[in-house]
Design a protein around this motif. Structure first.
Motif, PDB file in Angstrom:
ATOM      1  N   GLN A 144       0.862  -1.182   0.000  1.00  0.00           N
ATOM      2  CA  GLN A 144       0.000   0.000   0.000  1.00  0.00           C
ATOM      3  C   GLN A 144       0.894   1.226   0.000  1.00  0.00           C
ATOM      4  N   ARG A 145       0.565   2.199  -0.814  1.00  0.00           N
ATOM      5  CA  ARG A 145       1.312   3.455  -0.881  1.00  0.00           C
ATOM      6  C   ARG A 145       0.563   4.527  -0.119  1.00  0.00           C
ATOM      7  N   ALA A 146       1.268   5.561   0.239  1.00  0.00           N
ATOM      8  CA  ALA A 146       0.625   6.717   0.854  1.00  0.00           C
ATOM      9  C   ALA A 146      -0.303   7.367  -0.163  1.00  0.00           C
ATOM     10  N   VAL A 147      -1.366   7.980   0.321  1.00  0.00           N
ATOM     11  CA  VAL A 147      -2.304   8.669  -0.549  1.00  0.00           C
ATOM     12  C   VAL A 147      -1.606   9.836  -1.228  1.00  0.00           C
ATOM     13  N   ASP A 148      -1.776   9.946  -2.526  1.00  0.00           N
ATOM     14  CA  ASP A 148      -1.298  11.092  -3.288  1.00  0.00           C
ATOM     15  C   ASP A 148      -2.370  12.160  -3.152  1.00  0.00           C
ATOM     16  N   ASP A 149      -2.062  13.237  -2.451  1.00  0.00           N
ATOM     17  CA  ASP A 149      -3.102  14.229  -2.174  1.00  0.00           C
ATOM     18  C   ASP A 149      -3.541  15.022  -3.392  1.00  0.00           C
ATOM     19  N   LEU A 150      -2.978  14.736  -4.552  1.00  0.00           N
ATOM     20  CA  LEU A 150      -3.504  15.315  -5.782  1.00  0.00           C
ATOM     21  C   LEU A 150      -4.626  14.467  -6.358  1.00  0.00           C
ATOM     22  N   THR A 151      -4.827  13.268  -5.796  1.00  0.00           N
ATOM     23  CA  THR A 151      -5.887  12.388  -6.307  1.00  0.00           C
ATOM     24  C   THR A 151      -6.941  12.066  -5.272  1.00  0.00           C
ATOM     25  N   ALA A 152      -6.634  12.229  -3.988  1.00  0.00           N
ATOM     26  CA  ALA A 152      -7.582  11.875  -2.927  1.00  0.00           C
ATOM     27  C   ALA A 152      -7.252  12.696  -1.684  1.00  0.00           C
ATOM     28  N   PRO A 153      -8.229  12.885  -0.796  1.00  0.00           N
ATOM     29  CA  PRO A 153      -7.957  13.634   0.425  1.00  0.00           C
ATOM     30  C   PRO A 153      -6.913  12.925   1.304  1.00  0.00           C
ATOM     31  N   ARG A 154      -5.984  13.678   1.875  1.00  0.00           N
ATOM     32  CA  ARG A 154      -4.949  13.118   2.743  1.00  0.00           C
ATOM     33  C   ARG A 154      -5.518  12.360   3.919  1.00  0.00           C
ATOM     34  N   SER A 155      -6.633  12.828   4.422  1.00  0.00           N
ATOM     35  CA  SER A 155      -7.201  12.264   5.642  1.00  0.00           C
ATOM     36  C   SER A 155      -7.756  10.863   5.445  1.00  0.00           C
ATOM     37  N   GLY A 156      -7.897  10.443   4.196  1.00  0.00           N
ATOM     38  CA  GLY A 156      -8.489   9.141   3.930  1.00  0.00           C
ATOM     39  C   GLY A 156     -10.003   9.164   3.885  1.00  0.00           C
ATOM     40  N   ILE A 157     -10.600  10.317   4.172  1.00  0.00           N
ATOM     41  CA  ILE A 157     -12.046  10.410   4.089  1.00  0.00           C
ATOM     42  C   ILE A 157     -12.459  10.448   2.634  1.00  0.00           C
ATOM     43  N   SER A 158     -13.679  10.093   2.385  1.00  0.00           N
ATOM     44  CA  SER A 158     -14.181  10.132   1.020  1.00  0.00           C
ATOM     45  C   SER A 158     -14.314  11.574   0.557  1.00  0.00           C
ATOM     46  N   CYS A 159     -14.118  11.777  -0.722  1.00  0.00           N
ATOM     47  CA  CYS A 159     -14.338  13.116  -1.272  1.00  0.00           C
ATOM     48  C   CYS A 159     -15.830  13.431  -1.363  1.00  0.00           C
TER      49      CYS A 159
END
Length: 161
Positions: A144-159
């Protein structure tokens, strides 16, 4: 009536007028009949939603590098031979390939449609699956990679879109 100054400022966005609302609704409904995004596919896989199967259409080497957990591996060139043996025709097939710069999932979706399957293409492909921080399997195990904040919210919450 617009004055001369506003006529001179006409921009690119409205140089072709927007479609009528009914035409726009038909267009966007049709797009959703052909496409699913990685967040929706992930949510449905996580919840165990029935009725679809995810198919990775890439090469063996790409499959080993990383794949969506639970996906079937059927390279595009083998769909006609393998799909009837592996996939119930009552299932909707969701195809994916590398990412938005690759039309492999589109070619695979066409191959499935020609065989009589209902099919959708997963927008963003494996690239956006990984970039949104969803877990994936590889030849070495779960990753698993860290969330790319250009594609999804950093917090892991749904957009929530």
């Amino acid at each position: 009536m617009p004055d001369a100054a506003s006529a001179e400022i006409a921009g690119a966005v409205l140089s072709v007028p927007a479609a009528a609302p009914a035409e726009a609704a038909a267009h966007y409904a049709a797009r959703l009949a052909f496409e699913a995004d990685v967040s929706d596919v992930h949510a449905d896989l996580a919840s165990g939603a029935p009725g679809f199967v995810v198919v990775d259409t890439r090469s063996d080497a790409a499959w080993e590098q990383g794949r969506i957990p639970g996906a079937l591996h059927i390279p595009t060139a083998q769909i006609a031979d393998l799909a009837p043996q592996l996939i119930d025709p009552a299932q909707t097939v969701v195809t994916y390939c590398w990412g938005p710069g690759c039309n492999g999932a589109t070619r695979a979706a066409l191959a499935f449609a020609r065989l009589g399957y209902q099919v959708k293409e997963m927008l963003g492909g494996f690239e956006y699956w990984a970039r949104e921080g969803f877990p994936y399997d590889s030849a070495t195990g779960a990753e698993q990679r860290a969330v790319d904040d250009l594609t999804a919210p950093r917090s892991g919450i749904s957009c929530a879109c």
